[in-house]
Scaffold this active site. Sequence first.
Site, PDB file in Angstrom:
ATOM      1  N   GLU A 190     -17.149  -7.914   2.769  1.00  0.00           N
ATOM      2  CA  GLU A 190     -16.572  -6.595   3.015  1.00  0.00           C
ATOM      3  C   GLU A 190     -17.677  -5.596   3.356  1.00  0.00           C
ATOM      4  OE1 GLU A 190     -13.145  -5.790   3.133  1.00  0.00           O
ATOM      5  OE2 GLU A 190     -13.392  -7.939   3.385  1.00  0.00           O
ATOM      6  N   GLY A 195       0.821  -1.214   0.000  1.00  0.00           N
ATOM      7  CA  GLY A 195       0.000   0.000   0.000  1.00  0.00           C
ATOM      8  C   GLY A 195       0.851   1.258   0.000  1.00  0.00           C
ATOM      9  N   ALA A 238      44.924  24.973  41.702  1.00  0.00           N
ATOM     10  CA  ALA A 238      43.744  25.477  40.989  1.00  0.00           C
ATOM     11  C   ALA A 238      44.181  26.379  39.847  1.00  0.00           C
ATOM     12  CB  ALA A 238      42.845  26.232  41.954  1.00  0.00           C
ATOM     13  N   ASN A 249      40.029  12.911  43.138  1.00  0.00           N
ATOM     14  CA  ASN A 249      39.015  13.958  43.209  1.00  0.00           C
ATOM     15  C   ASN A 249      39.306  14.964  42.102  1.00  0.00           C
ATOM     16  OD1 ASN A 249      37.516  16.330  43.892  1.00  0.00           O
ATOM     17  ND2 ASN A 249      37.219  15.439  45.922  1.00  0.00           N
ATOM     18  N   ARG A 261      -2.475   8.550   3.191  1.00  0.00           N
ATOM     19  CA  ARG A 261      -2.930   9.356   4.322  1.00  0.00           C
ATOM     20  C   ARG A 261      -1.820   9.673   5.324  1.00  0.00           C
ATOM     21  NH1 ARG A 261      -7.933   5.601   5.641  1.00  0.00           N
ATOM     22  NH2 ARG A 261      -6.715   4.196   4.318  1.00  0.00           N
ATOM     23  N   TYR A 290       0.401  -8.212   7.983  1.00  0.00           N
ATOM     24  CA  TYR A 290       0.322  -6.899   7.347  1.00  0.00           C
ATOM     25  C   TYR A 290       1.427  -5.988   7.868  1.00  0.00           C
ATOM     26  CZ  TYR A 290      -4.080  -8.811   5.906  1.00  0.00           C
ATOM     27  OH  TYR A 290      -5.003  -9.642   5.349  1.00  0.00           O
ATOM     28  N   GLY A 291       2.098  -5.332   6.949  1.00  0.00           N
ATOM     29  CA  GLY A 291       3.213  -4.466   7.327  1.00  0.00           C
ATOM     30  C   GLY A 291       2.796  -3.258   8.135  1.00  0.00           C
ATOM     31  N   ASP A 292       1.523  -2.900   8.073  1.00  0.00           N
ATOM     32  CA  ASP A 292       1.053  -1.740   8.836  1.00  0.00           C
ATOM     33  C   ASP A 292       0.236  -2.153  10.051  1.00  0.00           C
ATOM     34  OD1 ASP A 292      -1.118  -2.693   7.445  1.00  0.00           O
ATOM     35  OD2 ASP A 292      -1.777  -0.750   6.679  1.00  0.00           O
ATOM     36  N   ARG A 339      50.690  28.041  36.629  1.00  0.00           N
ATOM     37  CA  ARG A 339      49.922  29.269  36.408  1.00  0.00           C
ATOM     38  C   ARG A 339      50.822  30.451  36.758  1.00  0.00           C
ATOM     39  NH1 ARG A 339      46.717  27.809  41.819  1.00  0.00           N
ATOM     40  NH2 ARG A 339      48.053  28.942  43.252  1.00  0.00           N
TER      41      ARG A 339
HETATM   42  C1  UD1 Z   1      -9.016  -5.718   4.785  1.00  0.00           C
HETATM   43  C2  UD1 Z   1      -9.965  -6.903   4.685  1.00  0.00           C
HETATM   44  C3  UD1 Z   1     -11.100  -6.736   5.661  1.00  0.00           C
HETATM   45  C4  UD1 Z   1     -10.559  -6.555   7.061  1.00  0.00           C
HETATM   46  C5  UD1 Z   1      -9.563  -5.398   7.106  1.00  0.00           C
HETATM   47  C6  UD1 Z   1      -8.899  -5.355   8.449  1.00  0.00           C
HETATM   48  C7  UD1 Z   1      -9.844  -7.614   2.368  1.00  0.00           C
HETATM   49  C8  UD1 Z   1     -10.510  -7.606   1.052  1.00  0.00           C
HETATM   50  N1  UD1 Z   1     -10.463  -6.979   3.324  1.00  0.00           N
HETATM   51  O1  UD1 Z   1      -9.757  -4.582   4.358  1.00  0.00           O
HETATM   52  O2  UD1 Z   1     -11.947  -7.866   5.627  1.00  0.00           O
HETATM   53  O3  UD1 Z   1     -11.627  -6.318   7.961  1.00  0.00           O
HETATM   54  O4  UD1 Z   1      -8.541  -5.590   6.120  1.00  0.00           O
HETATM   55  O5  UD1 Z   1      -8.115  -4.212   8.550  1.00  0.00           O
HETATM   56  O6  UD1 Z   1      -8.802  -8.198   2.507  1.00  0.00           O
HETATM   57  N2  UD1 Z   1      -2.492  -4.328   0.341  1.00  0.00           N
HETATM   58  C9  UD1 Z   1      -1.524  -4.662  -0.554  1.00  0.00           C
HETATM   59  N3  UD1 Z   1      -1.843  -4.734  -1.876  1.00  0.00           N
HETATM   60  C10 UD1 Z   1      -3.098  -4.482  -2.311  1.00  0.00           C
HETATM   61  C11 UD1 Z   1      -4.091  -4.130  -1.391  1.00  0.00           C
HETATM   62  C12 UD1 Z   1      -3.766  -4.069  -0.064  1.00  0.00           C
HETATM   63  O7  UD1 Z   1      -0.366  -4.901  -0.203  1.00  0.00           O
HETATM   64  O8  UD1 Z   1      -3.311  -4.556  -3.542  1.00  0.00           O
HETATM   65  C13 UD1 Z   1      -2.143  -4.233   1.759  1.00  0.00           C
HETATM   66  C14 UD1 Z   1      -2.347  -2.817   2.263  1.00  0.00           C
HETATM   67  O9  UD1 Z   1      -1.153  -2.062   2.149  1.00  0.00           O
HETATM   68  C15 UD1 Z   1      -2.721  -3.036   3.698  1.00  0.00           C
HETATM   69  C16 UD1 Z   1      -3.412  -4.387   3.695  1.00  0.00           C
HETATM   70  O10 UD1 Z   1      -3.027  -5.025   2.496  1.00  0.00           O
HETATM   71  O11 UD1 Z   1      -1.589  -3.150   4.506  1.00  0.00           O
HETATM   72  C17 UD1 Z   1      -4.921  -4.297   3.806  1.00  0.00           C
HETATM   73  O12 UD1 Z   1      -5.423  -3.569   2.698  1.00  0.00           O
HETATM   74  P1  UD1 Z   1      -6.612  -2.569   2.850  1.00  0.00           P
HETATM   75  O13 UD1 Z   1      -6.958  -2.012   1.527  1.00  0.00           O
HETATM   76  O14 UD1 Z   1      -6.336  -1.623   3.934  1.00  0.00           O
HETATM   77  O15 UD1 Z   1      -7.775  -3.558   3.314  1.00  0.00           O
HETATM   78  P2  UD1 Z   1      -9.121  -3.146   3.975  1.00  0.00           P
HETATM   79  O16 UD1 Z   1      -9.977  -2.517   2.947  1.00  0.00           O
HETATM   80  O17 UD1 Z   1      -8.868  -2.421   5.217  1.00  0.00           O
END
Ligand code: UD1
Length: 455
Positions: free
Chosen positions: A155, A14, A424, A378, A18, A103-105, A441
């Site tokens: 979703e 991603g 000193a 000292n 934001r 997930y990396g985030d 000195r």
């Molecule tokens: C996803 C889940 C949702 C869950 C939510 C939890 C899906 C379809 N939905 O939704 O059920 O409740 O996470 O937070 O999986 N990413 C990629 N490549 C892409 C798309 C996303 O690497 O093409 C990564 C994003 O960077 C992110 C993660 O996958 O770290 C999740 O993607 P995001 O679009 O945020 O998923 P949500 O819509 O939140």
Amino acid sequence: MTSSSLNAVILAAGKGTRMRSALPKVLHPVAQKPMVAHVIETAQALGADAIQLVFGHGAEQLQSRLSDYAVNWVEQKEQLGTGHAVQQVIPHIGDDDTVLILYGDVPLIQQDSLEQLLSAKGDEDLALLTMTLTDPTGYGRIIRDSNGVITGIIEHKDATDAQRLVTEVNTGIMAANGSAMKRWLSALSNDNVQGEYYLTDVVAMAANEGVNIASSQPHSVSDVEGANNRVQLAALERAYQKRQAEQLMLAGATLLDPARIDVRGKVEIENDVVVDVNVVFEGYVYLAEGAVIEANCVLRDCRIGKNARVKANSVIEGAVLGENAQAGPFARLRPGAELAKDAAVGNFVEMKKTYLGEGAKAGHLSYLGDAIIGAGANVGAGTITCNYDGVNKFKTEIGEHAFIGSNSSLVAPVRIGDRATTGAGSVVTQDIGDDELGVGRARQRNISGWKRPQK
Ligand code: UD1
Ligand code: MG
């Protein structure tokens, strides 16, 4: 049972719009470490045999910042959805692998939450980490039949009003058998409101095949929280720090306010250490039994001995305090500073690559660099080791029980003998023998009959 390898897949493609940042989102730090690095380390701690890092934006920054980690870099050129992201790793998934999606985030996922997920999965083909939220808005909903059996994930954007009432949500984290996951991924379509390939669609496919889909819950909500902006990132930082504080307290530390310490690295402690407010720990810090850290200190890569005390407003980096040693208030100890047992430095004393022997003291306003100071010496107020000629650094040696008079400049290389004294204000350019007094000195002259200038 076949022995299956654990293959962790970390989605990190991603853009993180934001965040409003030149830095890719997953490199934004929690406790000074990139979010994705937390996830990689958790996967490693879990015993992952392979880690797939699915990246998209900021490849160069990611690869240079994460070069220390053994991961397989898998590019997702276009971000067409979470299912599409995992499709990119199909060539790297073995049939017998257990695939773990992370997930990396989502950096605070804990090892034991994942262990529970894997044990819930057992020999089944799929297990989901789910949680129940009072406000599930935005999340994918876990759909169960009347027997409580999981039949799919919908979703939020695709859900009916009735489905939106479901409060059990998908955290996104799941574990699956390798061959089953590859089969399901190959069948994904993007026929949905967002036009994305949803990873979550594998759940209905599994249910249709009659797979018994397992589920488990994380230990805490913070385990599965992500950061899309800096407000959420700050919330993750606080959640992380709360965990660190709790661990320290359970390990025997008194924290005067657990909300006002920050651990950006690793702190190991013995029993009965006390940490006052606004203390920041970085790198690796060891606090021995009874050590006290007063308010407003920064400690980076240092070791504080038994019953030693770092007094308020001190900055301690790459230094060692021995048993009962004291530093501060307002001390600055730089790399290579070492205080032996019972040694003490006071306010506005800077030390670098300097050993202060047992019971030796430097009470006020000094720079001590590249020096070895004997036991019981000292060092008077205002003493400076002149260790640098602009090109090279030189050593100063001060013998045991030496007495360095206030405002002495010790021009290195120089040796002050055992029990020697400097007058000193001396500029000491020659060695002083044991027991000698060195005075360097100008002699005082008193001029009688001198007149002050008149206006
Ligand atoms: C996803 C889940 C949702 C869950 C939510 C939890 C899906 C379809 N939905 O939704 O059920 O409740 O996470 O937070 O999986 N990413 C990629 N490549 C892409 C798309 C996303 O690497 O093409 C990564 C994003 O960077 C992110 C993660 O996958 O770290 C999740 O993607 P995001 O679009 O945020 O998923 P949500 O819509 O939140
Ligand atoms: Mg999305």
